[in-house]
Design an enzyme around this catalytic site. Structure first.
Site, short mmCIF file in Angstrom:
data_model
loop_
_atom_site.label_atom_id
_atom_site.label_comp_id
_atom_site.label_asym_id
_atom_site.label_seq_id
_atom_site.Cartn_x
_atom_site.Cartn_y
_atom_site.Cartn_z
N ASP A 7 0.90 -1.15 0.00
CA ASP A 7 0.00 0.00 0.00
C ASP A 7 0.95 1.21 0.00
O ASP A 7 2.10 1.08 0.41
CB ASP A 7 -0.83 -0.07 1.30
CG ASP A 7 -1.50 1.24 1.61
OD1 ASP A 7 -2.17 1.76 0.71
OD2 ASP A 7 -1.33 1.75 2.74
N ASP B 239 -7.12 -1.27 4.55
CA ASP B 239 -6.31 -2.39 4.07
C ASP B 239 -6.73 -3.73 4.67
O ASP B 239 -6.27 -4.77 4.22
CB ASP B 239 -4.82 -2.16 4.42
CG ASP B 239 -4.25 -0.98 3.65
OD1 ASP B 239 -4.70 -0.77 2.51
OD2 ASP B 239 -3.39 -0.28 4.19
N ASP C 78 -1.30 -0.62 6.06
CA ASP C 78 -1.51 -0.21 7.45
C ASP C 78 -2.93 0.19 7.77
O ASP C 78 -3.46 -0.20 8.77
CB ASP C 78 -0.54 0.92 7.83
CG ASP C 78 -0.93 2.21 7.15
OD1 ASP C 78 -1.44 2.12 6.03
OD2 ASP C 78 -0.72 3.29 7.72
#
Length: 646
Positions: A347, A546, A542
């Protein structure tokens, strides 16, 4: 299943005594060794009958073997007889009895020695297990014992679990922070090493978040709690570690299945070996003692101690070693998956970047850079937008100078207009500039969020704001490539040009931008479909958004264990200190752990097969059988202990 029952038993056994248990075991082993030596001298010097000799040897045998015999009896009583204690008991009792057969040699010392060596193996197991428990227990040092709460003007010392959300607690220097909260009064620095592995203390002031499990170093602070104890960071981490062992690795499950099938086969094979060759030889009574001895040896050698002990221990050590580096692996099974990582998907915000905006560049048109920043910071003084915070951080003097700001108005979807001194300053996006008739132009050099500024309707320049890439993001990508990870991609909800800029600067294989959480899931599903067989896909993220992707990936790695709760729950591995480079380290530790487990399996099975072949041909002696069993176990345990060193 036998081993589980058994090993539970063992663990209790080791816990009860802890240190004392090991000392007790060492004394037993030493005393037995002395008694065994005395027995051998008596056998050489005195001419005793076989039964008298048996009595002499029974003393050391029962001293060292009573535990094993007890466990074997319990196993039979529980209906799961086939475990290593059962094998040891049968082999040694057989060795004690063999001397009573016509024409057979006695094997009393061997019987005692097998038991003695088995206990030495157990001692090593206890020691190594204690070491790896300690390395996980250092995480437990973060568990706070007491909270000082302010109630009705007085201070009460209570158990952290009794503090409710919103109460005020006092944390004095040198104490552990018992619950997550926000600093109300006082400033201090806290040591977060136990949580994140960060070596530099964090400075905290009022309004800052403070996490349970940190150690307060310099000043006393008042903290308003934001989570109950059970929900606090420290409880969650401890819970994760304690449950890590429950999720068994495939290699570990392999041992369990292996023993269940293996032991009965060995026992039956030994019986056949004792009976069939003498029957075929034509003179049963004469050949029987020889073949019985070989069958007993077959039993001693075939005991799978080395495997049963060393494989789980290796995983336990690997998890302990990783935890010392600030990487929490939630179970041995995830070690397997980590070691096989072939695709890693990151991410962006908060994982590869800090997730905090900073001013990257100031490009003035009609005034100097200092003045441009000065005006923008004043106009954005009261805004809660992250961009406004970045402008204020870039120009801290704004809080202390004497400029008068008035008539502040926020124009939805455009920006903020205010009067600074006697100039009207507009700060915002291109639509804002068009709205006031300023001739704006885009930034020719930098990618990021562009904030345009106009003074009294004239274009004054723009400020470039970006999310800062973490210092070790590039190193993380390079290290993963070195480890042979084929594909490294990035998924982000951010704008395309920003994502492209980050992906290029870090050398990623591909990126997908402007994704909603559902879009991330779709992309991940596609990647899961394309990966090589036998390799796994890891996702590193995080935020709250997610969690679905972390759960979907073969292995989910949550960043900054102190990221969002949902991400922590969904992840299989938690990197405690936000450093992406730890992902590569986690893969390295996992590969090394699996490698050590594999060496143990190959070594143990190899030596056993060799001695079994020799035993059935009558070449091997019981002493060789003992080495094959216990020697291999000791070596395998020592090898497993290497996994502790991360």
């Amino acid at each position: 299943m036998s081993h589980e029952h058994n090993h539970e038993h063992h663990h209790e056994h080791h816990h009860e005594h802890g240190e004392g248990g090991l000392k007790h075991q060492i004394i037993l082993i030493a005393v037995t060794a002395v008694l065994l030596a005395i027995a051998v001298i008596i056998e050489k010097k005195c001419n005793l009958a076989t039964w008298q000799l048996l009595l002499v040897y029974l003393v050391p045998y029962l001293l060292i073997g009573h535990d094993t015999l007890k466990e074997a009896a319990e196993g039979i009583a529980h209906g799961d007889a086939f475990d290593e204690h059962f094998l040891m008991a049968v082999a040694t009792i057989g060795a004690l009895c063999i001397g009573f057969l016509p024409g057979a040699e006695t094997a009393f010392p061997e019987a005692v020695f097998v038991m003695l060596f088995f206990q030495v193996g157990e001692l090593f197991e206890g020691f190594a297990e204690g070491r790896s428990r300690e390395s996980i227990a250092h995480l437990m040092d973060i568990r706070p014992d007491v909270a000082h709460v302010e109630r009705d003007g007085t201070h009460a010392d209570v158990n952290p679990s009794e503090v409710t959300v919103g109460e005020v607690i006092i944390v004095r220097p040198g104490e552990k922070v018992p619950l997550d909260g926000v600093v109300l009064e006082g400033s201090t620095s806290v040591d977060t090493k136990a949580l994140t592995g960060e070596s530099v203390p964090r400075e905290l002031a009022p309004e800052d978040e403070i996490l349970s499990g940190c150690v307060n170093l310099t000043g006393a602070v008042k903290v308003r709690t934001v989570k109950a104890f059970g929900e606090s960071t420290v409880s969650r981490i401890i819970e994760l570690v304690e449950h890590a062992g429950e999720r068994k690795s495939r290699s570990e499950a392999f041992i369990t299945r292996f023993a269940r099938i293996y032991t009965p086969i060995v026992v039956v094979a030994a019986l056949l070996l004792a009976v069939i060759p003498p029957l075929l030889s034509g003179n049963f009574m004469q050949a029987f003692p020889t073949w019985l001895y070989r069958a007993l040896m077959f039993l001693v050698v075939s005991c799978p101690c080395a495997l049963v002990i060393s494989v789980p221990l290796t995983f336990f050590g690997g998890i302990g070693g990783a935890s010392r580096k600030g990487i929490l692996v939630k179970g041995a099974g995830f070690m397997d998956s980590l070691a096989k990582a072939g695709t890693v998907v990151f991410d962006k915000t908060g994982t590869l970047t800090h997730g905090q905006f900073v001013v990257d560049a100031v490009h003035p048109d009609t005034c100097d850079a200092h003045r441009l920043l000065h005006l923008a910071a004043h106009v954005e003084h009261f805004s809660t937008h992250p961009v406004a915070a970045a402008l204020r951080d870039a120009f801290p003097e704004e809080a202390t100078d004497s400029c008068v700001v008035s008539d502040v108005e926020e124009l939805a979807g455009m920006g903020v207009r205010a009067r600074v001194g006697d100039e009207v300053v507009c700060v915002g996006n291109p639509r804002m500039m068009e709205h006031v008739g300023a001739a704006w132009h885009d930034c020719a050099h930098d990618v990021g969020t562009i904030i345009h500024v106009a003074i009294d309707g004239k274009y004054a320049g723009h400020i470039v704001i970006n999310d800062k890439v973490k210092d070790d993001s590039a190193e993380a990508i390079a290290k993963l490539k070195e480890l042979g990870v084929k594909r490294i991609e990035m998924l982000t909800g951010d704008r395309k040009e920003v994502a492209e800029h980050v992906a290029e600067s870090l050398g990623l294989d591909a990126y997908h931008a402007e994704l909603l959480p559902a879009g991330k899931v779709e992309h991940l599903e596609a990647l899961l479909g394309e990966k090589e067989p036998g390799r796994t896909l890891a996702f590193v993220g995080d935020g709250i958004n997610d969690a679905p992707v972390l759960a979907l990936a073969d292995i989910g790695v949550a960043m900054g264990g102190l990221g969002s709760d949902a991400a922590l729950e969904a992840a299989d591995v938690v990197v405690m200190d936000d450093k992406p480079s730890k992902v590569a380290l986690a893969v390295r530790i996992a590969r090394r752990t699996i490698g050590i487990a594999r060496q143990n399996v190959i070594f143990a099975i190899g030596v056993k097969i060799a001695v079994l072949l020799l035993a059935s041909m009558g070449v091997a002696t019981l002493w060789m059988a003992v080495f094959a069993d216990v020697g291999v176990t000791v070596l395998a345990v020592l090898n497993a202990m290497r996994a502790l060193k991360a």
